[in-house]
Design a protein around this motif. Structure first.
Motif, PDB file in Angstrom:
ATOM      1  N   SER A  69       0.873  -1.301   0.002  1.00  0.00           N
ATOM      2  CA  SER A  69      -0.087  -0.136   0.114  1.00  0.00           C
ATOM      3  C   SER A  69       0.802   1.450  -0.270  1.00  0.00           C
ATOM      4  N   PHE A  70       0.400   2.187  -0.703  1.00  0.00           N
ATOM      5  CA  PHE A  70       1.001   3.490  -0.804  1.00  0.00           C
ATOM      6  C   PHE A  70       0.074   4.820  -1.155  1.00  0.00           C
ATOM      7  N   LEU A  71       0.458   5.971  -0.803  1.00  0.00           N
ATOM      8  CA  LEU A  71      -0.375   7.136  -0.833  1.00  0.00           C
ATOM      9  C   LEU A  71       0.433   8.007  -1.842  1.00  0.00           C
ATOM     10  N   THR A  72      -0.617   8.762  -2.691  1.00  0.00           N
ATOM     11  CA  THR A  72      -0.042   9.795  -3.612  1.00  0.00           C
ATOM     12  C   THR A  72      -0.672  11.108  -3.159  1.00  0.00           C
ATOM     13  N   GLY A  73      -0.014  12.083  -3.260  1.00  0.00           N
ATOM     14  CA  GLY A  73      -0.454  13.385  -3.340  1.00  0.00           C
ATOM     15  C   GLY A  73      -0.432  14.035  -4.681  1.00  0.00           C
ATOM     16  N   CYS A  74      -1.278  15.007  -4.919  1.00  0.00           N
ATOM     17  CA  CYS A  74      -1.552  15.501  -6.250  1.00  0.00           C
ATOM     18  C   CYS A  74      -1.828  17.047  -6.002  1.00  0.00           C
ATOM     19  N   ARG A  75      -1.469  17.811  -7.241  1.00  0.00           N
ATOM     20  CA  ARG A  75      -1.833  19.179  -7.027  1.00  0.00           C
ATOM     21  C   ARG A  75      -3.254  19.378  -7.592  1.00  0.00           C
ATOM     22  N   ASP A  76      -4.129  18.270  -7.563  1.00  0.00           N
ATOM     23  CA  ASP A  76      -5.640  18.562  -7.365  1.00  0.00           C
ATOM     24  C   ASP A  76      -6.313  18.599  -6.019  1.00  0.00           C
ATOM     25  N   GLY A  77      -5.323  18.781  -5.153  1.00  0.00           N
ATOM     26  CA  GLY A  77      -5.799  18.940  -3.849  1.00  0.00           C
ATOM     27  C   GLY A  77      -6.233  17.352  -2.912  1.00  0.00           C
ATOM     28  N   ARG A  78      -6.019  16.603  -3.740  1.00  0.00           N
ATOM     29  CA  ARG A  78      -6.578  14.912  -3.019  1.00  0.00           C
ATOM     30  C   ARG A  78      -5.414  14.261  -2.925  1.00  0.00           C
ATOM     31  N   TYR A  79      -5.504  13.524  -1.899  1.00  0.00           N
ATOM     32  CA  TYR A  79      -4.705  12.630  -1.647  1.00  0.00           C
ATOM     33  C   TYR A  79      -5.293  11.308  -1.786  1.00  0.00           C
ATOM     34  N   ARG A  80      -4.573  10.168  -2.295  1.00  0.00           N
ATOM     35  CA  ARG A  80      -5.183   8.800  -2.606  1.00  0.00           C
ATOM     36  C   ARG A  80      -4.300   7.676  -2.084  1.00  0.00           C
ATOM     37  N   ILE A  81      -4.907   6.337  -1.611  1.00  0.00           N
ATOM     38  CA  ILE A  81      -4.055   5.407  -1.236  1.00  0.00           C
ATOM     39  C   ILE A  81      -4.387   4.426  -1.952  1.00  0.00           C
ATOM     40  N   TYR A  82      -3.480   3.673  -2.672  1.00  0.00           N
ATOM     41  CA  TYR A  82      -3.815   2.372  -3.190  1.00  0.00           C
ATOM     42  C   TYR A  82      -3.306   1.293  -2.647  1.00  0.00           C
ATOM     43  N   THR A  83      -3.684   0.124  -3.072  1.00  0.00           N
ATOM     44  CA  THR A  83      -3.426  -1.384  -2.630  1.00  0.00           C
ATOM     45  C   THR A  83      -2.940  -2.014  -3.856  1.00  0.00           C
ATOM     46  N   LEU A  84      -1.638  -2.663  -4.043  1.00  0.00           N
ATOM     47  CA  LEU A  84      -1.048  -3.309  -5.143  1.00  0.00           C
ATOM     48  C   LEU A  84      -1.338  -4.694  -5.001  1.00  0.00           C
ATOM     49  N   THR A  85      -2.120  -5.339  -5.707  1.00  0.00           N
ATOM     50  CA  THR A  85      -2.063  -6.773  -6.043  1.00  0.00           C
ATOM     51  C   THR A  85      -1.437  -7.234  -7.094  1.00  0.00           C
ATOM     52  N   SER A  86      -0.597  -8.394  -6.991  1.00  0.00           N
ATOM     53  CA  SER A  86       0.270  -8.890  -8.024  1.00  0.00           C
ATOM     54  C   SER A  86      -0.167 -10.438  -8.032  1.00  0.00           C
ATOM     55  N   THR A  87       0.047 -10.975  -9.263  1.00  0.00           N
ATOM     56  CA  THR A  87       0.257 -12.283  -9.654  1.00  0.00           C
ATOM     57  C   THR A  87       1.225 -12.557 -10.803  1.00  0.00           C
ATOM     58  N   PRO A  88       1.502 -13.634 -10.948  1.00  0.00           N
ATOM     59  CA  PRO A  88       2.815 -13.917 -11.803  1.00  0.00           C
ATOM     60  C   PRO A  88       2.282 -13.171 -13.258  1.00  0.00           C
ATOM     61  N   ASP A  89       0.947 -13.121 -13.574  1.00  0.00           N
ATOM     62  CA  ASP A  89       0.765 -12.868 -14.886  1.00  0.00           C
ATOM     63  C   ASP A  89       0.187 -11.304 -14.819  1.00  0.00           C
ATOM     64  N   SER A  90      -0.222 -10.913 -13.698  1.00  0.00           N
ATOM     65  CA  SER A  90      -0.898  -9.479 -13.790  1.00  0.00           C
ATOM     66  C   SER A  90      -0.807  -8.769 -12.564  1.00  0.00           C
ATOM     67  N   THR A  91      -0.715  -7.450 -12.783  1.00  0.00           N
ATOM     68  CA  THR A  91      -0.554  -6.538 -11.513  1.00  0.00           C
ATOM     69  C   THR A  91      -1.820  -5.599 -11.485  1.00  0.00           C
ATOM     70  N   THR A  92      -2.586  -5.264 -10.606  1.00  0.00           N
ATOM     71  CA  THR A  92      -3.799  -4.073 -10.406  1.00  0.00           C
ATOM     72  C   THR A  92      -3.414  -3.372  -9.220  1.00  0.00           C
ATOM     73  N   LEU A  93      -3.834  -1.868  -9.623  1.00  0.00           N
ATOM     74  CA  LEU A  93      -3.891  -1.099  -8.491  1.00  0.00           C
ATOM     75  C   LEU A  93      -5.329  -0.820  -8.041  1.00  0.00           C
ATOM     76  N   HIS A  94      -5.749  -1.101  -6.880  1.00  0.00           N
ATOM     77  CA  HIS A  94      -6.851  -0.610  -6.405  1.00  0.00           C
ATOM     78  C   HIS A  94      -7.068   0.676  -5.509  1.00  0.00           C
TER      79      HIS A  94
END
Length: 1235
Positions: A736-761
């Motif tokens: 999990s990580f968070l991002t800060g943006c100049r649109d005034g919002r911060y977002r937290i994402y969770t990274l899920t990975s398999t051998p074939d694919s990766t997804t950000l939630h």
């Protein structure tokens, strides 16, 4: 018709009683108390009024020391703490006589509406020494409440007079004489003398008033040590201020508890404000540099102005005239000519009732200023009297906008003295022309609206302390304060320097340092600062437009040293460069020629590291790089170099142990599915994945292959083309990580990975009160074992540091806005958040700002700033069905707050008479998407929260518990109501939700009641976020107010039945057959199958209790007719009809409309339920209702308990935990009704 039920009151012990458990209410009064103990250091306490309770806080530790209930059902509106003379050797005896006498002195005066109470010194000592007891009520202390004849606006206690060995005011037998020991001023400009008995009994003297206008504010001030003259300032409803003196009788006593003499003198009547006077404050006598001694009055009004008035006696007045009842001659003439404040109507000078003798009083307005964006509630002086050094006079104003503004008054002393000598009667004497009020800062203190209470403590040589209390229940502290025993990490510094200023004082600057470099043309542009980088907390590097590097060191101030550069390097850095500090004591610089330079503090030299094939666009510092790339290389660091014109970025590593530079052959291919070209602006490692943020708001995940870092997944959630400025891995999490943006919002994402694919939630998306987010970090919390989340960025023209954990601004610095060079550093050692150092460019000059502590400290946490309208507790979807893991509250400020209720019921029992204080609400998240008043809110298990509001707003929020060391809930708006009308102006007044289909399916049945009398039922899938309309109907009699599901079977099998309540006092049962299959869903119409009249007017509260068979319901309703109604509803499976078997009505259950009702307990065997109801009469009542399934016998209702509620304008009541019920309105409280 419903049967009116006569209440059955149980005899003897009540089966269930309500006990107060927790309260968070507006803070309505504040006062400082300085405690002097012969065997300990002096301590400062803050007395705070929260409804009927007086609570004592230690200012240094922010800890609740003790509390005491003062009034039975009247909130406290005002506090006055009398000054206490310090004991001297001449008055100290070995018998402790003085100590006993001190204990017998009235010390704290308390009032609310017309209720009055006094606390003696001995009781105060017991309250403040209850420190070790954990903040509970001190056993055995009682306060006597007395009633005055009118609403009270201010009060004072006279300080005790001392004689040799015996305190004045006592007879030799030790019994207190009937001496005047204080005074009150009422809402009709009347002064009421107080006399106080040995048993805290308060007596009232005869009223005295020169006129009886209606006041909105008043202030009293004792003018002399002989306690014979009280100065009164009253601000009227109609915009005038009357200043008058009240004189005590010579002996201070009278027959039958009244006063024989009524003596007063009206001094001034001020006009000028264009609205009601909400606050007046009399200053102490102030000594100016010219030797003049003045007394001032500050006032604030509905017109949003602060005005300062001169109330010093004019020499032209020729002394003091005294008015008596039976006087004649000159005194009678004075009585007829003295001004009176108007008693009705606003108006200008044409219809003013101000007498001729007072027409010049308005010229006594020394200065006027406007600052707040709303009404101003109060103004206060700091208490300092000595201004012989010419320093300005400080005033603080407190507004409806929940801000505190600091003003400095500077007087034209010569002009003011001349005007005073002629009584402000000259043509040149105009209002506001004798001084200036300069606004010196604005601090936002509270959530929502209204700052209801203030206190200021200070004086000559004393620290200034400022406390505020708001409608949100929060208490804030500011001023010259000491926070705990922590050493200050930084000094307070604020300095602005030009390049020339620095070059003049910097070491190592050659005489012709500012001359152009050989071979370059002489530039006519101004030499200014360009870039900054903090190398550590105490050192920094500043660069100039001429290519100079200046090394700064922070100590008592700033000292500078010029970094020597060769002419080649100087020429290379002159046109353009980037500067960043990857580790302490190190800076790297990139130039337009593609060269990268290294600066080390140890050698104080610059050397070339590497040359890239093009202009260096940016140097990106990488969060989490040490854990990912350099576990075996302590001290090594890696940065990302982006080069103009290249479609890839490069990793550059420096190892200080070998002074070697390595450029990783694994190129980072800059590409994204969402944006092209991908310009990287932020970077971090999350586990083994490289995360990049782009200039237009996209986030991309890269995986390492044998040849390069290639794109694995990308997404863009920013709805604008604003840059991602920071990426921060969550502590303790590799996914999990968070991002800060100049649109005034911060977002937290969770990274899920398999051998074939990766997804950000996307797990979390919130807008803190910043316009642009520039950075974020976590720091150890000073108040708990967790972490504080700190964000910094820009809002308008200000640089703001914000604590998302405590919802508090840690600093606000006016800098001109976000588009400028800057850098900021925070203490690496953690501790209390607030210390920082900030450097930036404004108008080509450097400004350095260092802050030792935040301008505001939170003494007590608060909640919503407006009235609560909905309360909901989560229910676990597991077999345990745990209630109350999370609690949500929604208010008229359009925000939703998520809490965790903390009640350590398993903790050891407290001592007798003490309450446990290890309870309360821990804030978890704040949701701010609604734009209209929230109407209803419900949980779906613990994974989703649903809320409805005006403007047809209906949101489905997904709730996730973050698996990291940062304890918070991640919240994102998953979906919203799809079928808005053309105008979009309807209110979704209520809704109900429950699972639809099997337990394995994440589908919701959502039924809505809209303000146009329409009811609709939808099927919502949490997997696909799809809405499907199942059925709708329309009630033609009146507007719907409530809706509940009665019977909901598995999808596609049986009918759906709902119950509605409306403004005409009816409840109705609706039924429909909604056919749903895997391929299609057919919309159906709701048909009304049962209608019953239960109230005379609108139904505002509704809850259900069902039988074990699922065929009967007890419908409990509360209405505007003050009644509580119980309806026995029976379902027949044979013909699918509903029948009302019996109806029982408790007439006048409350003294006002019933606004909330809920079932708090149901007996497992038998038909008894317990119900809590709340009303605008500020009573919370507990009922027991006994009913039988299938029986037409009336419901038997018993009143179990009836308690005063501290929550005004109650909006909802809800069970939040087993044995706990919560009331929400103006504040919130929790009641214990037994687990």
């Amino acid at each position: 018709m419903a049967q009116n039920t006569s209440l059955t009151h149980t005899n003897g012990r009540l089966p269930t009683k309500l006990r107060h458990n927790f309260v968070l209410n507006p803070i309505t009064a504040l006062a400082f108390y300085h405690h002097h103990s012969p065997d300990a250091n002096p301590r400062v306490f803050l007395l705070a009024a929260e409804d009927t309770y007086l609570k004592i806080y230690d200012v240094t530790t922010s800890r609740l020391v003790s509390q005491i209930k003062v009034f039975y059902s009247q909130p406290i509106h005002g506090l006055y703490v009398s000054s206490s003379p310090s004991p001297s050797p001449s008055t100290t005896t070995t018998t402790g006589q003085d100590e006993d006498e001190d204990d017998d002195e009235p010390r704290v005066l308390i009032w609310g509406a017309n209720s009055v109470a006094v606390i003696f010194q001995g009781m105060v000592d017991q309250l403040v020494t209850g420190y070790h007891e954990g903040g509970g009520e001190v056993e055995g202390l009682k306060v006597k409440e007395e009633k005055a004849g009118d609403w009270i606006y201010d009060g004072i206690l006279f300080p005790p007079k001392r004689k040799r060995g015996v305190a004045e005011g006592k007879e030799e037998g030790g019994k207190r004489k009937r001496k005047v020991q204080g005074a009150l001023v009422t809402a009709h400009n009347e002064v009421v003398p107080l006399f106080i008995g040995d048993d805290c009994q308060v007596g009232f003297g005869e009223l005295t008033s020169p006129s009886r206008p209606i006041l909105y504010s008043a202030n009293l001030c004792l003018l002399d040590d002989e306690q014979e003259t009280v100065l009164v300032a009253g601000g009227t409803v109609f915009g005038e201020i009357v200043i008058w003196k009240y004189f005590l009788d010579d002996d201070g006593s009278g027959r039958e508890g009244t006063f024989r003499g009524k003596r007063f003198e009206v001094l001034y009547v001020f006009t000028g404000h264009e609205g009601s006077i909400f606050g007046v404050s009399i200053s102490p006598e102030i000594y100016l540099s010219s030797g003049q001694k003045i007394r001032l009055l500050a006032s604030c009004s509905d017109d949003r102005t602060v005005r300062i008035w001169d109330i010093t006696d004019s020499p032209i007045r020729g002394g003091t005239s005294t008015l008596t009842d039976g006087g004649s001659g000159e005194n009678d003439h004075s009585r007829t000519t003295l001004a009176e404040a108007r008693e009705t109507g606003f108006g200008g000078s044409n219809n003013s009732e101000v007498k001729v003798e007072n027409q010049n009083d308005k010229a006594r307005c020394l200065a006027v200023a406007m600052g707040h964006v709303s009404r101003i509630w109060q103004v206060r002086f700091t208490g300092r009297t000595q201004h012989g050094d010419g320093s300005p006079i400080e005033i603080n104003s407190f507004g409806e906008d929940a801000t505190r503004q600091r003003w400095e008054l500077t007087l034209d002393q010569a002009k003011r003295k001349e005007a005073l000598e002629r009584g402000y009667s000259g043509e040149q004497d105009t209002a506001g022309s004798f001084g200036t009020l300069k606004n010196c800062g604005i601090v936002s203190c509270h959530n929502g609206k209204n700052m209801w209470s203030t206190a200021v403590s200070g004086g000559d040589g004393l620290p200034t302390l400022i406390a505020t209390g708001g409608a949100d229940g929060k208490i804030t502290m500011a001023g010259d304060q000491v926070v705990g025993n922590e050493e200050q990490a930084y000094r307070d510094i604020d300095v602005t320097l030009t390049v020339e200023d620095v070059m003049r004082v910097a070491e190592g600057v050659e005489k012709d340092a500012t001359a152009p470099v050989e071979g370059q043309k002489k530039s006519t542009t101004k030499n200014g600062f360009q870039r900054y980088a903090f190398l550590s907390e105490n050192t920094l590097l500043a660069t100039t437009s001429s290519g100079r590097l200046l090394h700064g060191k922070v100590g008592e101030g700033l000292t500078w040293k010029n970094v020597h550069l060769s002419e080649t390097v100087l020429a290379d850095l002159k046109s353009y460069y980037v500067v960043k500090s990857p580790v302490q004591g190190t800076a790297i610089l990139g130039s337009s020629s593609g060269k990268v330079y290294l600066f080390l503090e140890d050698g104080h030299k610059v050397k070339e590291l590497h040359t890239f094939p093009g202009k260096i666009s940016d140097i990106l510092l990488i969060e989490g790089v040490q854990e990912t790339l350099h576990q075996d290389q302590p001290g090594a660091w890696t940065v990302i170099i982006t080069v103009l014109g290249l479609d890839h970025a490069l990793l550059m590593t420096f190892d200080p142990s070998t002074s070697s530079v390595t450029v990783d052959p694994h190129k980072i291919n800059l590409s994204s599915d969402d944006v092209s070209p991908f310009i990287a602006t932020a970077a971090a490692f999350c586990g083994s994945k490289l995360i990049l943020g782009s200039r237009v708001g996209a986030v991309a995940v890269y995986k390492s292959t044998p040849d390069a870092y290639t794109l694995d997944y990308s997404r863009k959630d920013a709805r604008t083309k604003d840059a991602v400025t920071c990426i921060v891995p969550l502590p303790g999490s590799s996914t999990s990580f968070l991002t800060g943006c100049r649109d005034g919002r911060y977002r937290i994402y969770t990274l899920t990975s398999t051998p074939d694919s990766t997804t950000l939630h996307l797990q979390h998306e919130i807008s803190p009160p910043l316009g642009m987010i520039e950075g974020a970090h976590f720091t150890p919390s000073s108040s708990s074992s967790g972490l504080d989340f700190i964000i910094h960025g820009f809002r308008g023209k200000n640089f703001v540091v914000w604590s998302e954990s405590t919802r508090q601004e840690l600093t606000t610095i006016e800098c001109g806005g976000g588009h400028r060079a800057f850098d900021v550093v925070f203490p690496s050692s953690g501790g209390s958040p607030g210390p920082l150092r900030f450097i930036f460019t404004k108008a080509s000059a450097l400004r350095f700002y260092s802050q030792s502590s935040p301008p505001l400290r939170m003494l007590k946490e608060g909640g919503h700033g407006r009235e609560l309208r909905a309360v909901a507790a989560s229910v676990s979807s597991s077999s345990s069905g745990e209630v109350g893991r999370y609690v949500a509250t929604a208010a008229e400020d359009t925000t939703i707050r998520l809490w965790q209720y903390r009640d350590f019921s398993s903790a050891p029992a407290p001592p007798a008479g003490k309450e446990k204080t290890e309870r309360g609400f821990k804030p978890l998240a704040i949701l701010e998407k609604h734009s209209a008043g929230i109407q209803a809110m419900k949980w779906f298990g613990e994974s989703h929260l649903l809320s409805s509001a005006g403007n047809e707003e209906f949101f489905v929020w997904r709730i996730t518990r973050l698996e990291s060391e940062y304890e918070a809930l991640a919240v994102v708006c998953e979906s919203k109501y799809p079928d808005r009308s053309a105008d979009g102006d309807l209110r979704i007044v209520d809704f109900d939700v429950q699972r639809y289909g099997s337990q394995d399916e994440e589908k919701m049945l959502i039924s809505l009641a809209l303000s146009n009398s329409t009811l609709k039922s939808y099927l919502y899938s949490t997997d696909t976020q799809q809405w499907t309309l199942l059925a709708q109907g329309r009630y033609t009699g009146a507007c719907l107010t409530q809706i509940r599901h009665l019977r909901v079977a598995d999808a596609g099998e049986e009918d759906i039945q709902v119950l509605t309540a409306s403004t005409d006092g009816h409840v109705a049962v609706w039924s429909t057959s909604a056919s749903t299959t895997e391929t299609k869903t057919e919309k159906a119409e709701y048909k009304m199958v049962t209608l019953a009249k239960v109230h005379q007017s609108s139904i505002k509260g509704l809850d259900l209790s069902f039988s074990s068979s699922g065929q009967s319901w007890l419908v409990i309703t509360g209405g505007d007719d003050n009644a509580v109604h119980f309806t026995n509803l029976q379902y027949s499976a044979d013909d699918k009809t509903y029948k009302v078997l019996s109806r029982s009505r408790v007439k006048d259950a409350h003294a006002a409309g019933v606004t909330g009702i809920c079932t708090v307990r149901r007996e497992e065997e038998g038909g008894a339920v317990e119900v809590a109801s709340v009303s605008n009469d500020q009573r919370v009542k507990l009922w027991r209702a006994v009913w039988q399934e299938g029986s037409e016998q009336p419901v038997k209702v018993t009143l179990l308990d009836n308690q005063y509620s501290s929550v005004a304008d109650a909006g909802d009541v809800e069970v939040i935990k087993e044995g706990r019920v919560m009331v929400g309105g103006v504040g919130m409280e929790v009641w214990d009704f037994g687990g």
